[in-house]
Write a protein that holds these residues in place. Structure first.
Motif, PDB file in Angstrom:
ATOM      1  N   THR A  24     -26.645  65.513  22.359  1.00  0.00           N
ATOM      2  CA  THR A  24     -26.331  65.848  23.765  1.00  0.00           C
ATOM      3  C   THR A  24     -25.922  67.298  24.002  1.00  0.00           C
ATOM      4  OG1 THR A  24     -25.274  64.966  25.729  1.00  0.00           O
ATOM      5  CG2 THR A  24     -23.885  65.167  23.794  1.00  0.00           C
ATOM      6  N   GLY A  25     -25.296  67.951  23.009  1.00  0.00           N
ATOM      7  CA  GLY A  25     -24.851  69.346  23.213  1.00  0.00           C
ATOM      8  C   GLY A  25     -23.903  69.453  24.394  1.00  0.00           C
ATOM      9  N   LEU A  71     -28.955  60.534  11.904  1.00  0.00           N
ATOM     10  CA  LEU A  71     -29.746  60.418  10.670  1.00  0.00           C
ATOM     11  C   LEU A  71     -29.172  59.335   9.742  1.00  0.00           C
ATOM     12  CD1 LEU A  71     -30.429  64.191   9.884  1.00  0.00           C
ATOM     13  CD2 LEU A  71     -31.945  62.546  10.997  1.00  0.00           C
ATOM     14  N   LEU A 110     -25.195  74.368  22.350  1.00  0.00           N
ATOM     15  CA  LEU A 110     -26.373  75.206  22.599  1.00  0.00           C
ATOM     16  C   LEU A 110     -26.386  75.580  24.080  1.00  0.00           C
ATOM     17  CD1 LEU A 110     -29.150  75.741  20.865  1.00  0.00           C
ATOM     18  CD2 LEU A 110     -30.117  74.240  22.592  1.00  0.00           C
ATOM     19  N   LEU A 119     -26.147  74.033  13.638  1.00  0.00           N
ATOM     20  CA  LEU A 119     -26.274  72.569  13.606  1.00  0.00           C
ATOM     21  C   LEU A 119     -27.191  72.066  14.716  1.00  0.00           C
ATOM     22  CD1 LEU A 119     -25.079  69.779  12.558  1.00  0.00           C
ATOM     23  CD2 LEU A 119     -23.365  70.020  14.353  1.00  0.00           C
ATOM     24  N   ALA A 120     -27.229  72.798  15.819  1.00  0.00           N
ATOM     25  CA  ALA A 120     -28.050  72.395  16.967  1.00  0.00           C
ATOM     26  C   ALA A 120     -29.485  72.882  16.840  1.00  0.00           C
ATOM     27  CB  ALA A 120     -27.441  72.950  18.254  1.00  0.00           C
ATOM     28  N   PRO A 127     -28.154  75.608  27.313  1.00  0.00           N
ATOM     29  CA  PRO A 127     -29.346  74.880  27.768  1.00  0.00           C
ATOM     30  C   PRO A 127     -30.455  75.830  28.195  1.00  0.00           C
ATOM     31  CG  PRO A 127     -27.380  74.086  28.889  1.00  0.00           C
ATOM     32  CD  PRO A 127     -26.963  75.282  28.106  1.00  0.00           C
ATOM     33  N   ILE A 132     -28.748  67.140  29.588  1.00  0.00           N
ATOM     34  CA  ILE A 132     -29.795  66.157  29.927  1.00  0.00           C
ATOM     35  C   ILE A 132     -29.185  64.923  30.609  1.00  0.00           C
ATOM     36  CG2 ILE A 132     -31.612  64.638  29.020  1.00  0.00           C
ATOM     37  CD1 ILE A 132     -32.174  66.760  26.863  1.00  0.00           C
ATOM     38  N   PRO A 171     -32.427  69.097  16.832  1.00  0.00           N
ATOM     39  CA  PRO A 171     -32.689  70.371  16.141  1.00  0.00           C
ATOM     40  C   PRO A 171     -34.139  70.387  15.677  1.00  0.00           C
ATOM     41  CG  PRO A 171     -30.690  69.316  15.320  1.00  0.00           C
ATOM     42  CD  PRO A 171     -31.370  68.317  16.186  1.00  0.00           C
ATOM     43  N   ILE A 210     -25.449  60.512  22.474  1.00  0.00           N
ATOM     44  CA  ILE A 210     -24.929  60.614  21.096  1.00  0.00           C
ATOM     45  C   ILE A 210     -24.947  62.077  20.630  1.00  0.00           C
ATOM     46  CG2 ILE A 210     -25.557  60.094  18.679  1.00  0.00           C
ATOM     47  CD1 ILE A 210     -26.616  57.401  19.601  1.00  0.00           C
ATOM     48  N   ASP A 211     -23.911  62.462  19.902  1.00  0.00           N
ATOM     49  CA  ASP A 211     -23.957  63.744  19.175  1.00  0.00           C
ATOM     50  C   ASP A 211     -23.095  63.597  17.928  1.00  0.00           C
ATOM     51  OD1 ASP A 211     -24.855  66.837  20.317  1.00  0.00           O
ATOM     52  OD2 ASP A 211     -23.710  66.710  18.452  1.00  0.00           O
ATOM     53  N   VAL A 212     -23.453  64.342  16.888  1.00  0.00           N
ATOM     54  CA  VAL A 212     -22.680  64.292  15.655  1.00  0.00           C
ATOM     55  C   VAL A 212     -21.466  65.225  15.758  1.00  0.00           C
ATOM     56  CG1 VAL A 212     -23.913  66.161  14.460  1.00  0.00           C
ATOM     57  CG2 VAL A 212     -22.978  64.273  13.128  1.00  0.00           C
ATOM     58  N   SER A 213     -21.513  66.175  16.684  1.00  0.00           N
ATOM     59  CA  SER A 213     -20.444  67.174  16.783  1.00  0.00           C
ATOM     60  C   SER A 213     -19.363  66.745  17.784  1.00  0.00           C
ATOM     61  CB  SER A 213     -21.054  68.522  17.201  1.00  0.00           C
ATOM     62  OG  SER A 213     -20.072  69.338  17.781  1.00  0.00           O
ATOM     63  N   PHE A 248     -35.693  64.505  12.430  1.00  0.00           N
ATOM     64  CA  PHE A 248     -35.048  63.845  13.581  1.00  0.00           C
ATOM     65  C   PHE A 248     -36.059  63.006  14.368  1.00  0.00           C
ATOM     66  CE2 PHE A 248     -31.876  67.075  12.688  1.00  0.00           C
ATOM     67  CZ  PHE A 248     -30.706  66.373  12.888  1.00  0.00           C
TER      68      PHE A 248
HETATM   69  C1  LIG Z   1     -31.221  71.389  20.216  1.00  0.00           C
HETATM   70  S1  LIG Z   1     -29.570  70.852  20.507  1.00  0.00           S
HETATM   71  C2  LIG Z   1     -29.795  70.093  22.102  1.00  0.00           C
HETATM   72  C3  LIG Z   1     -28.581  70.129  22.972  1.00  0.00           C
HETATM   73  C4  LIG Z   1     -28.838  69.664  24.405  1.00  0.00           C
HETATM   74  N1  LIG Z   1     -29.371  68.320  24.456  1.00  0.00           N
HETATM   75  C5  LIG Z   1     -29.792  70.611  25.113  1.00  0.00           C
HETATM   76  O1  LIG Z   1     -30.918  70.201  25.404  1.00  0.00           O
HETATM   77  O2  LIG Z   1     -29.416  71.762  25.373  1.00  0.00           O
HETATM   78  C6  LIG Z   1     -29.414  69.508  19.363  1.00  0.00           C
HETATM   79  C7  LIG Z   1     -28.112  68.732  19.387  1.00  0.00           C
HETATM   80  O3  LIG Z   1     -28.182  67.732  18.360  1.00  0.00           O
HETATM   81  C8  LIG Z   1     -26.926  67.605  17.715  1.00  0.00           C
HETATM   82  N2  LIG Z   1     -27.123  67.083  16.357  1.00  0.00           N
HETATM   83  C9  LIG Z   1     -27.442  67.776  15.237  1.00  0.00           C
HETATM   84  N3  LIG Z   1     -27.522  66.931  14.187  1.00  0.00           N
HETATM   85  C10 LIG Z   1     -27.259  65.691  14.658  1.00  0.00           C
HETATM   86  C11 LIG Z   1     -27.179  64.401  14.045  1.00  0.00           C
HETATM   87  N4  LIG Z   1     -27.400  64.241  12.726  1.00  0.00           N
HETATM   88  N5  LIG Z   1     -26.868  63.331  14.820  1.00  0.00           N
HETATM   89  C12 LIG Z   1     -26.633  63.499  16.163  1.00  0.00           C
HETATM   90  N6  LIG Z   1     -26.692  64.688  16.782  1.00  0.00           N
HETATM   91  C13 LIG Z   1     -27.004  65.779  16.052  1.00  0.00           C
HETATM   92  C14 LIG Z   1     -26.336  69.007  17.743  1.00  0.00           C
HETATM   93  O4  LIG Z   1     -24.924  68.959  17.625  1.00  0.00           O
HETATM   94  C15 LIG Z   1     -26.838  69.530  19.101  1.00  0.00           C
HETATM   95  O5  LIG Z   1     -25.888  69.302  20.098  1.00  0.00           O
END
Ligand SMILES: C[S@@+](CC[C@H](N)C(=O)[O-])C[C@H]1O[C@@H](n2cnc3c(N)ncnc32)[C@H](O)[C@@H]1O
Length: 286
Positions: free
Chosen positions: A127-128, A177, A92, A215-216, A94, A132, A194, A148-151, A227
């Protein structure tokens, strides 16, 4: 082609897609990025000749802008909290609202009554680009930060950004999740997960919808706090005695998110608006 001619061509090509001020700002960013020219140079050196290779790069960027691709993805970078970040389609872009969340966390940490050698343990979830944790790490001395991130692709970019900014973050690939326990106990847990509901898609600009990772961004209309519920449950178990939870939130769900946290037993739950006067972030004590 000289830079003056390219500017006219650039304006003509984009005039139906963007307002003039935005076209100008794209133009100056691109000539800085690819030609090393500053805004003043367009006045001082209007006849600056653009060689074929550079012209081809600029024209490709122009086409991508015409297709409403965000400039940050075209040049592959952006700025957050004054620091440089690489971004691509897996991360995403920022947002300024998130900079306000970082500011809030740093202010709260400054007000904590910490003993000299107390090392803060911080966890960021989702974390994207790593914006942060990396901005926090740049501003905090005695801390350990995990993220942590799933991606896997987002984490790759976040690691690159940690290197770029010369900070140490412990990155973890995990689906939050599907997680029942966190690896450690933390003084601060922060998340910008998300939060856009499918029903809000109509409000989202095309350039976001078509380019940024879904996904984000998106959650289902049936369970938009999925979440927040999960992370709050984990935080109840894994925040230290005086630990703090910070969330960036959906502006339309401020009340619901606040009530959910109170119901789960969090104390001093505080909702804040962002610079656009929308409910945007929450702080809660264990
Ligand atoms: C809204 S973005 C925020 C990205 C960054 N922290 C920012 O503020 O720009 C949400 C992030 O959550 C991650 N995400 C989505 N589903 C997830 C899951 N089930 N477990 C961990 N991370 C997840 C996405 O890959 C994405 O990077």
């Amino acid at each position: 082609m000289i830079v003056k001619q390219f500017r006219t061509h650039f304006k003509n090509e984009l005039s139906e897609v963007y307002p003039t001020t935005e076209i100008d700002s794209f133009f100056f960013l691109l000539i800085d990025e690819y030609l090393g020219l500053q805004r003043i140079d367009t006045v001082l050196k209007p006849d600056f000749k653009i060689d074929e290779a550079k012209l081809s790069i600029l024209n490709k960027a122009l086409q991508r802008l015409k297709n409403q691709e965000p400039l940050q993805y075209i040049i592959g970078k952006t700025e957050f909290y004054g620091y440089p970040f690489f971004v691509d389609k897996n991360t995403l872009i920022p947002r300024p609202e998130t900079e306000e969340l970082v500011e809030w966390i740093l202010n709260e940490i400054e007000n904590l009554d910490l003993s000299e050698n107390k090392k803060l343990n911080i966890l960021d979830i989702g974390t994207g680009s790593g914006c942060i944790p990396i901005s926090l790490a740049k501003n905090l001395k005695n801390t350990t930060i995990s993220s942590i991130d799933v991606s896997a692709d987002a984490l790759k970019m976040a690691k690159k950004n940690a290197e770029l900014n010369k900070v140490n973050i412990n990155f973890i690939e995990n689906d939050i999740l599907a997680t029942n326990n966190l690896p450690e106990s933390y003084d601060i847990i922060v998340s910008n997960p998300p939060y856009v509901r499918e029903l809000e898609k109509v409000e989202i600009q095309n350039n976001v919808l078509e380019n940024e990772p879904h996904l984000a961004l998106f959650v289902s209309d049936d369970d938009p706090l999925i979440f927040y519920n999960k992370i709050a449950e984990l935080a109840k178990k894994h925040l230290s005695k005086s630990g703090i939870l910070f969330f960036e939130i959906n502006q339309y769900l401020g009340k619901e998110t606040l009530e959910m946290l109170i119901k789960k037993g969090f104390k001093n739950v505080e909702l804040r608006k962002d610079l656009f006067k929308n409910d945007r972030m929450i702080k809660a004590n264990i």
